[in-house]
Design a protein around this motif. Structure first.
Motif, PDB file in Angstrom:
ATOM      1  N   GLU A 119       0.834  -1.199   0.000  1.00  0.00           N
ATOM      2  CA  GLU A 119       0.000   0.000   0.000  1.00  0.00           C
ATOM      3  C   GLU A 119       0.871   1.253   0.000  1.00  0.00           C
ATOM      4  O   GLU A 119       0.622   2.210  -0.754  1.00  0.00           O
ATOM      5  CB  GLU A 119      -0.915   0.003   1.221  1.00  0.00           C
TER       6      GLU A 119
ATOM      7  N   ARG B 281       2.624   1.810  -3.384  1.00  0.00           N
ATOM      8  CA  ARG B 281       1.734   2.372  -4.398  1.00  0.00           C
ATOM      9  C   ARG B 281       1.547   3.872  -4.168  1.00  0.00           C
ATOM     10  O   ARG B 281       1.526   4.657  -5.122  1.00  0.00           O
ATOM     11  CB  ARG B 281       0.385   1.650  -4.366  1.00  0.00           C
ATOM     12  N   THR B 282       1.431   4.245  -2.906  1.00  0.00           N
ATOM     13  CA  THR B 282       1.315   5.670  -2.586  1.00  0.00           C
ATOM     14  C   THR B 282       2.551   6.431  -3.036  1.00  0.00           C
ATOM     15  O   THR B 282       2.457   7.502  -3.649  1.00  0.00           O
ATOM     16  CB  THR B 282       1.116   5.854  -1.068  1.00  0.00           C
TER      17      THR B 282
ATOM     18  N   GLU C 101       2.678   6.554  -6.992  1.00  0.00           N
ATOM     19  CA  GLU C 101       1.638   7.235  -7.748  1.00  0.00           C
ATOM     20  C   GLU C 101       1.639   8.748  -7.572  1.00  0.00           C
ATOM     21  O   GLU C 101       1.267   9.480  -8.482  1.00  0.00           O
ATOM     22  CB  GLU C 101       0.267   6.663  -7.359  1.00  0.00           C
TER      23      GLU C 101
ATOM     24  N   PHE D  69       5.344  -4.978  -5.132  1.00  0.00           N
ATOM     25  CA  PHE D  69       3.964  -4.479  -5.053  1.00  0.00           C
ATOM     26  C   PHE D  69       3.237  -4.543  -6.384  1.00  0.00           C
ATOM     27  O   PHE D  69       2.015  -4.441  -6.438  1.00  0.00           O
ATOM     28  CB  PHE D  69       3.960  -3.052  -4.495  1.00  0.00           C
ATOM     29  N   GLN D  70       3.981  -4.721  -7.482  1.00  0.00           N
ATOM     30  CA  GLN D  70       3.367  -4.882  -8.798  1.00  0.00           C
ATOM     31  C   GLN D  70       3.211  -6.350  -9.184  1.00  0.00           C
ATOM     32  O   GLN D  70       2.800  -6.656 -10.301  1.00  0.00           O
ATOM     33  CB  GLN D  70       4.220  -4.162  -9.841  1.00  0.00           C
TER      34      GLN D  70
END
Length: 522
Positions: free
Chosen positions: A332, A335-336, A339, A451-452
Protein backbone atom coordinates in the motif's frame (compact mmCIF):
# COMPACT_ATOMS: atom_id res chain seq x y z
CA UNK A 1 48.03 -14.30 -10.49
CA UNK A 2 49.78 -15.75 -13.51
CA UNK A 3 47.82 -16.42 -16.67
CA UNK A 4 49.08 -20.01 -16.67
CA UNK A 5 47.16 -20.79 -13.47
CA UNK A 6 44.57 -22.47 -15.73
CA UNK A 7 45.39 -24.82 -18.57
CA UNK A 8 43.40 -25.08 -21.77
CA UNK A 9 41.81 -28.26 -20.40
CA UNK A 10 40.86 -26.37 -17.21
CA UNK A 11 39.05 -23.69 -19.21
CA UNK A 12 37.11 -26.33 -21.14
CA UNK A 13 36.16 -28.03 -17.85
CA UNK A 14 35.00 -24.72 -16.36
CA UNK A 15 33.05 -23.75 -19.46
CA UNK A 16 31.16 -27.06 -19.45
CA UNK A 17 29.66 -26.28 -16.03
CA UNK A 18 29.04 -22.60 -16.78
CA UNK A 19 31.92 -20.96 -14.88
CA UNK A 20 33.83 -18.27 -16.78
CA UNK A 21 37.57 -17.78 -16.39
CA UNK A 22 36.92 -14.42 -14.73
CA UNK A 23 34.59 -16.04 -12.19
CA UNK A 24 37.13 -18.77 -11.48
CA UNK A 25 39.87 -16.21 -10.92
CA UNK A 26 37.60 -14.25 -8.62
CA UNK A 27 37.00 -17.40 -6.55
CA UNK A 28 40.73 -17.98 -6.18
CA UNK A 29 41.25 -14.36 -5.14
CA UNK A 30 38.63 -14.73 -2.40
CA UNK A 31 40.27 -17.94 -1.19
CA UNK A 32 43.71 -16.32 -1.12
CA UNK A 33 42.72 -13.04 0.50
CA UNK A 34 40.10 -14.49 2.84
CA UNK A 35 36.72 -13.00 3.63
CA UNK A 36 35.83 -9.95 5.68
CA UNK A 37 34.15 -11.09 8.89
CA UNK A 38 30.84 -9.62 9.93
CA UNK A 39 30.92 -7.24 12.85
CA UNK A 40 28.34 -8.18 15.46
CA UNK A 41 26.94 -5.34 17.54
CA UNK A 42 24.78 -7.39 19.90
CA UNK A 43 22.54 -10.45 19.89
CA UNK A 44 18.86 -9.92 19.18
CA UNK A 45 16.69 -10.35 22.26
CA UNK A 46 13.01 -10.06 23.06
CA UNK A 47 12.09 -6.43 22.50
CA UNK A 48 15.38 -5.70 20.75
CA UNK A 49 15.12 -7.40 17.36
CA UNK A 50 12.89 -10.35 18.31
CA UNK A 51 9.12 -9.93 18.48
CA UNK A 52 6.60 -11.89 20.49
CA UNK A 53 3.14 -12.38 19.01
CA UNK A 54 0.26 -12.12 21.50
CA UNK A 55 -2.90 -14.20 21.26
CA UNK A 56 -4.93 -11.42 19.61
CA UNK A 57 -2.39 -10.93 16.83
CA UNK A 58 -2.05 -14.69 16.44
CA UNK A 59 -5.75 -14.94 15.65
CA UNK A 60 -5.50 -12.05 13.19
CA UNK A 61 -2.50 -13.58 11.40
CA UNK A 62 -4.26 -16.94 11.19
CA UNK A 63 -7.11 -15.24 9.34
CA UNK A 64 -4.68 -13.59 6.92
CA UNK A 65 -2.87 -16.90 6.40
CA UNK A 66 -6.18 -18.58 5.58
CA UNK A 67 -6.94 -16.00 2.88
CA UNK A 68 -3.45 -16.28 1.35
CA UNK A 69 -3.59 -20.08 1.37
CA UNK A 70 -7.05 -20.18 -0.21
CA UNK A 71 -5.82 -17.88 -2.97
CA UNK A 72 -3.06 -20.33 -3.89
CA UNK A 73 -0.24 -17.95 -2.98
CA UNK A 74 1.71 -20.41 -0.82
CA UNK A 75 4.52 -22.84 -1.61
CA UNK A 76 6.97 -24.83 0.50
CA UNK A 77 10.68 -24.84 -0.41
CA UNK A 78 12.58 -27.80 1.05
CA UNK A 79 16.37 -28.10 0.67
CA UNK A 80 16.63 -31.86 0.29
CA UNK A 81 19.84 -32.31 -1.68
CA UNK A 82 21.83 -34.05 1.03
CA UNK A 83 22.38 -37.77 1.50
CA UNK A 84 21.75 -39.43 4.84
CA UNK A 85 25.47 -40.09 5.35
CA UNK A 86 25.77 -38.02 8.53
CA UNK A 87 22.69 -39.65 10.06
CA UNK A 88 24.68 -42.87 10.30
CA UNK A 89 28.09 -41.26 10.81
CA UNK A 90 28.81 -42.92 14.14
CA UNK A 91 28.38 -46.35 12.52
CA UNK A 92 30.84 -45.50 9.75
CA UNK A 93 33.37 -44.12 12.22
CA UNK A 94 33.16 -47.21 14.43
CA UNK A 95 33.62 -49.49 11.44
CA UNK A 96 36.77 -47.65 10.37
CA UNK A 97 38.17 -47.73 13.89
CA UNK A 98 37.53 -51.29 15.00
CA UNK A 99 35.85 -53.05 12.12
CA UNK A 100 33.13 -54.87 14.08
CA UNK A 101 29.96 -54.30 16.07
CA UNK A 102 29.91 -56.88 18.84
CA UNK A 103 27.92 -55.67 21.84
CA UNK A 104 30.64 -56.69 24.31
CA UNK A 105 33.27 -54.61 22.51
CA UNK A 106 30.97 -51.60 22.25
CA UNK A 107 30.26 -51.77 25.98
CA UNK A 108 33.96 -51.71 26.83
CA UNK A 109 34.56 -48.69 24.62
CA UNK A 110 31.52 -46.91 25.99
CA UNK A 111 32.72 -47.44 29.58
CA UNK A 112 35.94 -45.69 28.54
CA UNK A 113 33.93 -42.65 27.48
CA UNK A 114 33.82 -43.25 23.72
CA UNK A 115 30.88 -41.26 22.30
CA UNK A 116 30.49 -43.27 19.09
CA UNK A 117 30.35 -46.55 21.03
CA UNK A 118 27.72 -45.07 23.34
CA UNK A 119 25.70 -43.94 20.31
CA UNK A 120 25.97 -47.42 18.78
CA UNK A 121 24.76 -49.09 21.96
CA UNK A 122 21.76 -46.78 22.15
CA UNK A 123 20.99 -47.38 18.48
CA UNK A 124 21.03 -51.17 18.75
CA UNK A 125 19.32 -51.36 22.15
CA UNK A 126 16.38 -49.31 20.83
CA UNK A 127 16.54 -50.67 17.30
CA UNK A 128 13.00 -52.05 17.18
CA UNK A 129 11.66 -48.56 18.01
CA UNK A 130 12.96 -47.13 14.71
CA UNK A 131 10.59 -47.10 11.75
CA UNK A 132 13.45 -48.32 9.56
CA UNK A 133 13.67 -51.57 11.56
CA UNK A 134 10.63 -53.01 9.78
CA UNK A 135 12.07 -52.31 6.34
CA UNK A 136 15.42 -53.77 7.37
CA UNK A 137 13.85 -56.89 8.88
CA UNK A 138 12.15 -57.62 5.54
CA UNK A 139 15.38 -57.08 3.62
CA UNK A 140 17.38 -59.38 5.89
CA UNK A 141 14.64 -62.03 5.85
CA UNK A 142 14.89 -62.14 2.07
CA UNK A 143 18.51 -63.27 2.56
CA UNK A 144 17.50 -65.82 5.20
CA UNK A 145 18.82 -63.77 8.15
CA UNK A 146 16.80 -62.98 11.27
CA UNK A 147 17.11 -59.42 12.58
CA UNK A 148 15.70 -60.47 15.95
CA UNK A 149 18.30 -63.21 16.27
CA UNK A 150 21.16 -60.82 15.52
CA UNK A 151 19.87 -58.30 18.06
CA UNK A 152 19.43 -60.97 20.72
CA UNK A 153 22.98 -62.24 20.22
CA UNK A 154 24.51 -58.75 20.32
CA UNK A 155 26.05 -59.42 16.91
CA UNK A 156 25.39 -56.33 14.84
CA UNK A 157 27.80 -56.57 11.90
CA UNK A 158 25.28 -57.82 9.36
CA UNK A 159 22.69 -55.34 10.60
CA UNK A 160 25.05 -52.51 9.70
CA UNK A 161 25.91 -54.14 6.38
CA UNK A 162 22.27 -54.48 5.34
CA UNK A 163 21.50 -50.98 6.59
CA UNK A 164 24.28 -49.05 4.86
CA UNK A 165 25.73 -51.02 1.96
CA UNK A 166 24.44 -51.08 -1.64
CA UNK A 167 23.66 -54.80 -1.35
CA UNK A 168 21.18 -53.91 1.40
CA UNK A 169 19.15 -50.73 1.88
CA UNK A 170 22.07 -48.43 1.01
CA UNK A 171 20.93 -45.81 3.53
CA UNK A 172 24.41 -44.30 3.60
CA UNK A 173 23.91 -42.82 0.13
CA UNK A 174 20.11 -42.56 0.04
CA UNK A 175 18.69 -39.01 0.27
CA UNK A 176 17.66 -38.14 3.82
CA UNK A 177 14.22 -37.35 2.37
CA UNK A 178 13.67 -41.06 1.65
CA UNK A 179 14.74 -42.48 5.02
CA UNK A 180 11.83 -43.98 7.03
CA UNK A 181 11.28 -41.56 9.93
CA UNK A 182 8.02 -42.49 11.63
CA UNK A 183 5.94 -45.61 12.24
CA UNK A 184 2.14 -45.50 12.38
CA UNK A 185 -0.35 -48.31 12.90
CA UNK A 186 -0.64 -49.20 9.24
CA UNK A 187 2.27 -47.45 7.58
CA UNK A 188 5.81 -46.11 7.78
CA UNK A 189 6.49 -42.58 6.56
CA UNK A 190 9.67 -41.08 5.17
CA UNK A 191 10.73 -37.49 5.80
CA UNK A 192 9.41 -36.50 2.37
CA UNK A 193 6.04 -38.09 3.07
CA UNK A 194 5.73 -36.16 6.33
CA UNK A 195 6.24 -32.92 4.40
CA UNK A 196 3.41 -33.91 2.06
CA UNK A 197 1.11 -34.66 4.97
CA UNK A 198 2.00 -31.42 6.77
CA UNK A 199 1.48 -29.41 3.59
CA UNK A 200 -2.23 -30.24 3.65
CA UNK A 201 -2.51 -28.24 6.88
CA UNK A 202 -0.29 -25.34 5.84
CA UNK A 203 -0.54 -24.85 2.06
CA UNK A 204 -3.87 -26.19 0.79
CA UNK A 205 -5.76 -23.74 -1.43
CA UNK A 206 -9.46 -23.54 -2.21
CA UNK A 207 -9.03 -25.98 -5.11
CA UNK A 208 -7.36 -28.43 -2.67
CA UNK A 209 -3.92 -28.08 -4.24
CA UNK A 210 -0.61 -28.06 -2.32
CA UNK A 211 2.60 -26.73 -3.88
CA UNK A 212 6.00 -28.03 -2.78
CA UNK A 213 9.48 -27.69 -4.23
CA UNK A 214 12.40 -29.96 -3.32
CA UNK A 215 16.03 -29.32 -4.23
CA UNK A 216 17.76 -32.57 -5.13
CA UNK A 217 21.20 -33.85 -6.07
CA UNK A 218 21.80 -35.11 -9.63
CA UNK A 219 22.36 -38.63 -8.31
CA UNK A 220 19.05 -38.77 -6.48
CA UNK A 221 16.65 -36.85 -8.72
CA UNK A 222 15.11 -39.93 -10.37
CA UNK A 223 14.69 -41.64 -7.00
CA UNK A 224 13.11 -38.54 -5.48
CA UNK A 225 10.72 -38.00 -8.38
CA UNK A 226 9.58 -41.63 -8.32
CA UNK A 227 9.08 -41.59 -4.55
CA UNK A 228 7.24 -38.25 -4.71
CA UNK A 229 4.92 -39.46 -7.46
CA UNK A 230 4.02 -42.58 -5.49
CA UNK A 231 3.53 -40.65 -2.24
CA UNK A 232 1.53 -37.90 -3.94
CA UNK A 233 -0.85 -40.45 -5.44
CA UNK A 234 -1.33 -42.24 -2.11
CA UNK A 235 -1.69 -39.22 0.19
CA UNK A 236 -3.56 -37.21 -2.43
CA UNK A 237 -6.22 -39.91 -2.50
CA UNK A 238 -6.16 -40.43 1.28
CA UNK A 239 -6.30 -36.73 2.20
CA UNK A 240 -8.32 -35.40 -0.73
CA UNK A 241 -5.73 -33.05 -2.20
CA UNK A 242 -3.69 -32.59 -5.36
CA UNK A 243 0.07 -32.20 -4.92
CA UNK A 244 1.92 -29.91 -7.31
CA UNK A 245 5.52 -30.97 -6.69
CA UNK A 246 8.53 -29.56 -8.49
CA UNK A 247 12.25 -30.28 -8.24
CA UNK A 248 15.51 -28.50 -9.04
CA UNK A 249 19.18 -29.33 -8.86
CA UNK A 250 21.87 -27.06 -7.53
CA UNK A 251 23.36 -25.48 -10.65
CA UNK A 252 26.87 -26.75 -11.56
CA UNK A 253 27.70 -23.10 -12.30
CA UNK A 254 27.48 -22.49 -8.53
CA UNK A 255 30.29 -24.99 -7.83
CA UNK A 256 33.49 -23.56 -6.44
CA UNK A 257 37.22 -24.13 -6.73
CA UNK A 258 39.44 -25.02 -3.79
CA UNK A 259 43.02 -24.20 -2.86
CA UNK A 260 45.73 -26.72 -1.98
CA UNK A 261 48.43 -26.14 0.64
CA UNK A 262 50.62 -24.40 -1.95
CA UNK A 263 47.94 -21.83 -2.72
CA UNK A 264 47.17 -23.34 -6.12
CA UNK A 265 43.87 -24.69 -7.46
CA UNK A 266 43.26 -28.09 -5.89
CA UNK A 267 43.44 -30.84 -8.47
CA UNK A 268 42.13 -34.39 -8.49
CA UNK A 269 44.52 -37.29 -9.09
CA UNK A 270 43.77 -37.15 -12.82
CA UNK A 271 44.93 -33.52 -12.93
CA UNK A 272 41.50 -31.96 -13.42
CA UNK A 273 40.22 -29.17 -11.18
CA UNK A 274 38.27 -30.12 -8.08
CA UNK A 275 34.89 -28.38 -8.24
CA UNK A 276 32.88 -28.58 -5.03
CA UNK A 277 29.21 -27.76 -4.38
CA UNK A 278 29.00 -24.15 -3.21
CA UNK A 279 27.05 -24.89 -0.01
CA UNK A 280 23.38 -24.19 0.67
CA UNK A 281 23.97 -20.56 -0.35
CA UNK A 282 24.03 -21.79 -3.93
CA UNK A 283 20.32 -22.61 -3.53
CA UNK A 284 19.55 -18.89 -3.74
CA UNK A 285 19.43 -19.38 -7.51
CA UNK A 286 16.95 -22.26 -7.10
CA UNK A 287 14.73 -20.05 -4.94
CA UNK A 288 15.12 -17.22 -7.43
CA UNK A 289 13.98 -19.40 -10.34
CA UNK A 290 11.04 -20.86 -8.43
CA UNK A 291 8.90 -17.82 -9.25
CA UNK A 292 6.98 -18.19 -6.00
CA UNK A 293 4.89 -15.63 -4.16
CA UNK A 294 4.80 -16.51 -0.45
CA UNK A 295 7.32 -19.31 0.05
CA UNK A 296 7.96 -21.11 3.33
CA UNK A 297 11.43 -22.61 3.82
CA UNK A 298 11.81 -25.59 6.16
CA UNK A 299 14.54 -28.23 6.31
CA UNK A 300 13.86 -31.78 5.14
CA UNK A 301 14.55 -33.33 8.55
CA UNK A 302 12.42 -30.93 10.63
CA UNK A 303 9.18 -32.88 10.79
CA UNK A 304 7.16 -34.45 13.58
CA UNK A 305 4.58 -37.19 13.85
CA UNK A 306 0.86 -36.46 13.42
CA UNK A 307 0.38 -36.39 17.18
CA UNK A 308 3.16 -33.83 17.67
CA UNK A 309 2.56 -31.71 14.58
CA UNK A 310 0.01 -29.20 15.88
CA UNK A 311 2.43 -26.60 17.28
CA UNK A 312 4.61 -26.55 14.16
CA UNK A 313 1.57 -26.17 11.90
CA UNK A 314 0.14 -23.39 14.09
CA UNK A 315 3.31 -21.33 13.96
CA UNK A 316 3.96 -21.89 10.28
CA UNK A 317 0.52 -20.42 9.67
CA UNK A 318 1.21 -17.46 11.96
CA UNK A 319 4.59 -16.65 10.39
CA UNK A 320 3.05 -16.80 6.93
CA UNK A 321 0.07 -14.69 7.97
CA UNK A 322 2.35 -12.12 9.59
CA UNK A 323 4.41 -11.93 6.39
CA UNK A 324 1.30 -11.44 4.24
CA UNK A 325 0.07 -8.74 6.62
CA UNK A 326 3.35 -6.79 6.63
CA UNK A 327 3.80 -7.25 2.91
CA UNK A 328 0.29 -6.02 2.18
CA UNK A 329 0.86 -2.86 4.21
CA UNK A 330 4.23 -2.28 2.53
CA UNK A 331 2.58 -2.68 -0.88
CA UNK A 332 0.00 0.00 0.00
CA UNK A 333 2.77 2.41 0.93
CA UNK A 334 4.77 1.61 -2.23
CA UNK A 335 1.73 2.37 -4.40
CA UNK A 336 1.31 5.67 -2.59
CA UNK A 337 4.98 6.52 -3.12
CA UNK A 338 4.85 5.47 -6.76
CA UNK A 339 1.64 7.24 -7.75
CA UNK A 340 2.04 10.68 -6.20
CA UNK A 341 4.07 12.74 -3.78
CA UNK A 342 2.70 12.10 -0.31
CA UNK A 343 2.49 14.85 2.25
CA UNK A 344 4.58 15.15 5.38
CA UNK A 345 2.10 13.41 7.66
CA UNK A 346 1.77 10.47 5.30
CA UNK A 347 5.55 10.18 4.98
CA UNK A 348 5.82 10.03 8.75
CA UNK A 349 3.28 7.20 8.83
CA UNK A 350 5.46 5.23 6.39
CA UNK A 351 8.61 6.03 8.40
CA UNK A 352 6.89 4.72 11.54
CA UNK A 353 5.91 1.50 9.74
CA UNK A 354 9.45 0.90 8.44
CA UNK A 355 11.00 1.61 11.83
CA UNK A 356 8.48 0.00 14.18
CA UNK A 357 6.97 -2.86 12.19
CA UNK A 358 9.93 -3.75 9.94
CA UNK A 359 12.48 -2.89 12.67
CA UNK A 360 14.73 -0.90 10.34
CA UNK A 361 17.08 1.50 12.18
CA UNK A 362 16.60 5.04 10.92
CA UNK A 363 19.59 6.89 9.43
CA UNK A 364 21.06 9.70 11.47
CA UNK A 365 19.50 13.04 10.62
CA UNK A 366 16.48 11.58 8.85
CA UNK A 367 14.24 14.14 10.54
CA UNK A 368 15.94 16.83 8.45
CA UNK A 369 15.57 15.04 5.10
CA UNK A 370 13.70 17.01 2.44
CA UNK A 371 10.44 15.30 1.46
CA UNK A 372 11.73 13.93 -1.83
CA UNK A 373 14.91 12.52 -0.29
CA UNK A 374 12.85 10.90 2.47
CA UNK A 375 10.46 9.44 -0.10
CA UNK A 376 13.41 8.01 -2.05
CA UNK A 377 14.82 6.41 1.09
CA UNK A 378 11.44 4.86 1.90
CA UNK A 379 11.05 3.49 -1.63
CA UNK A 380 14.49 1.86 -1.41
CA UNK A 381 13.72 0.33 2.00
CA UNK A 382 10.31 -1.04 0.98
CA UNK A 383 11.24 -2.31 -2.48
CA UNK A 384 12.95 -5.44 -1.15
CA UNK A 385 12.04 -9.08 -0.59
CA UNK A 386 10.73 -9.71 2.91
CA UNK A 387 11.14 -12.60 5.35
CA UNK A 388 9.61 -13.46 8.72
CA UNK A 389 11.88 -15.87 10.58
CA UNK A 390 10.90 -18.01 13.53
CA UNK A 391 13.51 -18.08 16.32
CA UNK A 392 13.60 -20.56 19.20
CA UNK A 393 15.32 -20.19 22.53
CA UNK A 394 18.97 -21.18 22.45
CA UNK A 395 19.48 -24.68 23.80
CA UNK A 396 22.99 -25.28 22.51
CA UNK A 397 22.11 -26.63 19.06
CA UNK A 398 24.66 -25.91 16.32
CA UNK A 399 23.77 -23.27 13.79
CA UNK A 400 23.25 -19.56 13.45
CA UNK A 401 21.23 -17.06 15.37
CA UNK A 402 19.72 -13.56 15.15
CA UNK A 403 22.05 -10.58 15.61
CA UNK A 404 22.31 -6.86 15.05
CA UNK A 405 25.20 -6.48 12.60
CA UNK A 406 27.25 -3.32 12.13
CA UNK A 407 27.42 -2.10 8.55
CA UNK A 408 30.47 -0.30 7.08
CA UNK A 409 28.55 2.96 6.71
CA UNK A 410 27.71 2.96 10.42
CA UNK A 411 24.16 1.62 10.32
CA UNK A 412 22.93 -1.72 11.67
CA UNK A 413 20.83 -4.52 10.21
CA UNK A 414 19.13 -7.68 11.37
CA UNK A 415 20.99 -10.78 10.22
CA UNK A 416 21.09 -14.53 10.80
CA UNK A 417 24.76 -15.20 11.55
CA UNK A 418 26.77 -18.40 11.96
CA UNK A 419 29.99 -18.62 13.92
CA UNK A 420 32.09 -19.09 10.76
CA UNK A 421 31.10 -15.57 9.65
CA UNK A 422 32.74 -13.72 12.55
CA UNK A 423 36.37 -13.01 13.44
CA UNK A 424 37.34 -16.04 15.52
CA UNK A 425 40.42 -14.28 16.87
CA UNK A 426 38.24 -11.55 18.45
CA UNK A 427 37.22 -12.35 22.01
CA UNK A 428 34.67 -9.52 21.85
CA UNK A 429 32.95 -11.02 18.80
CA UNK A 430 32.99 -14.55 20.21
CA UNK A 431 31.50 -13.24 23.46
CA UNK A 432 28.66 -11.52 21.61
CA UNK A 433 28.01 -14.67 19.59
CA UNK A 434 27.90 -16.85 22.73
CA UNK A 435 25.44 -14.42 24.32
CA UNK A 436 22.73 -15.24 21.77
CA UNK A 437 19.43 -16.02 23.48
CA UNK A 438 17.86 -17.56 20.36
CA UNK A 439 18.89 -19.55 17.31
CA UNK A 440 17.61 -20.21 13.81
CA UNK A 441 15.54 -23.40 13.31
CA UNK A 442 14.98 -22.54 9.60
CA UNK A 443 11.29 -21.72 9.65
CA UNK A 444 11.25 -18.78 7.26
CA UNK A 445 8.28 -17.24 5.46
CA UNK A 446 9.53 -15.39 2.37
CA UNK A 447 7.82 -12.76 0.23
CA UNK A 448 9.42 -12.95 -3.20
CA UNK A 449 7.33 -10.48 -5.25
CA UNK A 450 7.05 -6.70 -5.29
CA UNK A 451 3.96 -4.48 -5.05
CA UNK A 452 3.37 -4.88 -8.80
CA UNK A 453 3.44 -8.68 -8.54
CA UNK A 454 6.84 -8.96 -10.22
CA UNK A 455 9.39 -11.44 -8.81
CA UNK A 456 12.43 -9.84 -7.20
CA UNK A 457 15.85 -10.72 -8.57
CA UNK A 458 17.05 -12.17 -5.27
CA UNK A 459 20.69 -12.00 -6.34
CA UNK A 460 20.56 -8.22 -5.90
CA UNK A 461 19.83 -8.59 -2.19
CA UNK A 462 22.67 -10.99 -1.39
CA UNK A 463 25.83 -9.90 0.45
CA UNK A 464 28.47 -11.30 -1.90
CA UNK A 465 31.15 -10.69 0.73
CA UNK A 466 29.58 -13.08 3.23
CA UNK A 467 31.26 -16.21 1.91
CA UNK A 468 32.45 -19.15 4.01
CA UNK A 469 36.00 -20.51 3.83
CA UNK A 470 36.67 -23.79 5.61
CA UNK A 471 39.36 -26.43 5.87
CA UNK A 472 38.28 -29.70 4.28
CA UNK A 473 39.93 -32.85 2.93
CA UNK A 474 39.71 -34.61 -0.43
CA UNK A 475 41.71 -37.53 -1.79
CA UNK A 476 43.57 -37.69 1.53
CA UNK A 477 44.80 -34.07 1.25
CA UNK A 478 43.76 -30.87 3.00
CA UNK A 479 42.22 -27.99 1.10
CA UNK A 480 40.61 -24.61 1.57
CA UNK A 481 36.98 -24.74 0.48
CA UNK A 482 34.82 -21.83 -0.63
CA UNK A 483 31.09 -21.73 0.00
CA UNK A 484 28.73 -19.02 -1.18
CA UNK A 485 26.83 -16.82 1.30
CA UNK A 486 24.42 -19.09 3.15
CA UNK A 487 20.86 -19.07 1.81
CA UNK A 488 19.38 -17.53 4.96
CA UNK A 489 22.65 -15.84 6.08
CA UNK A 490 24.41 -13.61 3.55
CA UNK A 491 22.10 -14.81 0.79
CA UNK A 492 19.25 -12.81 2.35
CA UNK A 493 21.37 -10.10 3.95
CA UNK A 494 19.59 -7.13 2.38
CA UNK A 495 16.03 -8.39 2.74
CA UNK A 496 13.57 -6.74 5.10
CA UNK A 497 13.84 -9.12 8.04
CA UNK A 498 11.56 -9.74 11.02
CA UNK A 499 12.47 -12.17 13.81
CA UNK A 500 9.67 -13.78 15.84
CA UNK A 501 9.98 -16.01 18.89
CA UNK A 502 8.41 -19.44 18.36
CA UNK A 503 8.15 -22.40 20.78
CA UNK A 504 10.89 -25.03 20.93
CA UNK A 505 8.33 -27.66 19.91
CA UNK A 506 8.53 -26.45 16.29
CA UNK A 507 12.15 -27.60 16.02
CA UNK A 508 12.60 -31.36 15.67
CA UNK A 509 15.73 -31.94 13.57
CA UNK A 510 17.16 -35.36 12.78
CA UNK A 511 20.91 -34.92 12.52
CA UNK A 512 21.73 -38.48 13.63
CA UNK A 513 19.46 -41.49 13.43
CA UNK A 514 19.25 -41.55 17.25
CA UNK A 515 17.39 -38.23 17.13
CA UNK A 516 14.43 -40.29 15.91
CA UNK A 517 14.12 -41.56 19.48
CA UNK A 518 13.09 -38.09 20.67
CA UNK A 519 9.41 -37.62 21.68
CA UNK A 520 8.51 -35.62 18.55
CA UNK A 521 9.33 -38.66 16.42
CA UNK A 522 7.67 -41.37 18.51
Amino acid sequence: MDREIFTAADLVQLEKVGISEAQARRQLEILKSGFEPLQLDRPCTIGDGILQVDSRDQERFLGIWEEAAAAGRLCRFVPASGAATRMFGFLDRMRRRQGGFREIHLQKKAEQGDDDSTACLLFFSKFKEFALSEVLAEKMAQAGISLDDKLARGDYDQIVDFLLEPEGLDYRSLPKALIPFHRYDSQVRTAMEEHLVEAVQTLQDRSHSCRLHFTVSPDSEDLMKAAAAKAAAFYGNELGVQYLISFSQQSPASNTLALDDEGLPFRKPDGSLLLRPGGHGALLQNLNELGGDLVFIVNIDNVATDRRRETAVHWQRILTGMLADLQGRAFEFMRTLAEHSPGGLQLQEIVDFVHERLQVPLPQGIEDYPAERLADWLRERLQRPMRVCGMVKNRGEPGGGPFWVRQPQGSQSLQIVESAQIAQESEEQRKIFRAATHFNPVLIACGLRDFQGKPFDLRKYCDDRAVFIARKTAYGRELQALEWPGLWNGGMAWWNTIFVEVPEAVFNPVKTVNDLLRPAHN
